[in-house]
Design an enzyme around this catalytic site. Sequence first.
Site, PDB file in Angstrom:
ATOM      1  N   ASP A 193       0.852  -1.183   0.000  1.00  0.00           N
ATOM      2  CA  ASP A 193       0.000   0.000   0.000  1.00  0.00           C
ATOM      3  C   ASP A 193       0.888   1.233   0.000  1.00  0.00           C
ATOM      4  OD1 ASP A 193      -2.243   1.883   0.987  1.00  0.00           O
ATOM      5  OD2 ASP A 193      -3.243  -0.065   1.046  1.00  0.00           O
ATOM      6  N   HIS A 239      -3.519   6.304   3.722  1.00  0.00           N
ATOM      7  CA  HIS A 239      -4.242   5.077   3.375  1.00  0.00           C
ATOM      8  C   HIS A 239      -3.591   3.826   3.963  1.00  0.00           C
ATOM      9  CE1 HIS A 239      -5.817   1.937   0.535  1.00  0.00           C
ATOM     10  NE2 HIS A 239      -6.903   2.667   0.581  1.00  0.00           N
ATOM     11  N   SER A 270     -11.234  -0.880  -0.011  1.00  0.00           N
ATOM     12  CA  SER A 270      -9.927  -0.867   0.654  1.00  0.00           C
ATOM     13  C   SER A 270     -10.042  -1.155   2.137  1.00  0.00           C
ATOM     14  CB  SER A 270      -9.257   0.501   0.480  1.00  0.00           C
ATOM     15  OG  SER A 270      -8.566   0.598  -0.723  1.00  0.00           O
TER      16      SER A 270
END
Length: 530
Positions: A160, A199, A352
């Site tokens: 990620d 994120h 996600s």
Amino acid sequence: MRERRALGRRSFLELFGLAGVGAFADVAGATPGRSPGPKEDELLVGLSADGRRVERHARKIKRKLERKYDVTVALRHGNEALRYAAIELRDASPREEREIRKRVGKYEATKYVERNATLEALFVPNDPRFDDQYADQTVNAPTAWDTTLGDAGVTIAVIDQGVKYDHPDLDGNVAADPGYDFVDGDGDPYPDALADETHGTHVAGIAAAEVNNGEGVTGIGNSTVIAGRALDEGGTGSTSDIADAIQWAADRGADVINLSLGGSGSTSTMKNAVSYAYGNGSLVVAAAGNGYGGSVSYPAAYEECLAVSALDPDGTLAAYSNYGSEIELAAPGTNVLSTWTDDGYDSISGTSMATPVVAGVAGLTLAAWDLTNEELRGHLTATAVDVGLSASQQGSGRVDAGNAVTTRPGSGSGGDGGDGDGGNDSRTVSVSDSLYGYWDEDCWSYAWNYDDPSTVVVELGGPADADFDLYASDGTGRCPTTSSYDYRSWTTGSEESVTVDDPDVSTDLYVLVDSYSGSGDYALTVTEYA
């Protein structure tokens, strides 16, 4: 072609393996001069395993192209394990680029040529923050915690953006060697810009923020996190960086690999990466995508990946979630509260967010049961809860940590292997033989053990210095060819796997083992699940 033969009853033969991310001697991975993040000006060339190094092939391609065209070819990166080279064309017109791609495709060792596509983190804009956390309660994590809070010996790799591994609710669960930065090419996967790069930290916290530490939120379980930074501050990354990170995670022994990313179409390089990871024992969990009902995105759509759709807090399918036949599990994805890069917490939404819920449950399950990745995949789907959605929207249902931890695998409620077959029985048949060169191939037939098998998995293990491919057909009554088949696995090496759900048993299964290049011994294994 040799005469068709039937598979005999023999003991399981262990498959060979490959390892190692390689780079050209004068161009290391993500070195200065190779821009971080998306690399849209690069081509990825898949090179057959023929005993010669990727670098040698790449330099030969460079010489051929520069002699014929008025262009400069830069050799940017190479990966020996996944057998691809990244090359950059400088000063090439669109017409020349098209011609070059065709010419490279005809090179003797080329398996494929494709753009170094860009993928992105799969999240949607923030929704209003919930005052409390609901995802772990929804998947019954507290029931699982009565048995185990998790095991530091279980590793979840987060591929990620960077992970803020010193967050007070993560620092106890991140490995001492936290990972690698494939964007900048260094050993520190920390976010480059904390305000923008949130994120990865949020995803890591959903799966494995510290449980029962008296601080902040809980993750699904206390697994160990390693971080492969493959997306930049903008949430985008190249196929090559992500593929390298997946291979690295598998080589690090990751039990679970979380891919909360996607958006590109199918590419051979990414397919090879997830095949490599799955073949080396990692469960690869991937986000279905946020296309508001579109088809399941890649890499989630690959059969090696466990594709996850997202649910709203009321258990309905989230409006943004993609869905399709590839979905295996659903999980809460809307307004999920988790760790943030300001050392606090925030709620965001997306497939996600649903994906690390499943990855966290997978890690928690491995703390209770000793399972292979295939067995784990089957157990998670067999113990999922039907929330009343269609199979294309929820797969087997919403993942359930309580059921997965407290149900003995193979007891009838929990799967004992396969891709969500939920059955208690399987039969494995193995044979070994040899191919002698690119002209050689073997065709095998397999007679079914069960009247109505749920799944059959065909695996091929061949020599590391050759490129053998696998083809299969069910219900046809004849051997497949390299141009006519129902299923195919053709990576740049000799480790291949095909999974057939609900196979047609009206005729024998037919399997072709073909030498694309090279020679040597191989092992062919068929596992049939009731």
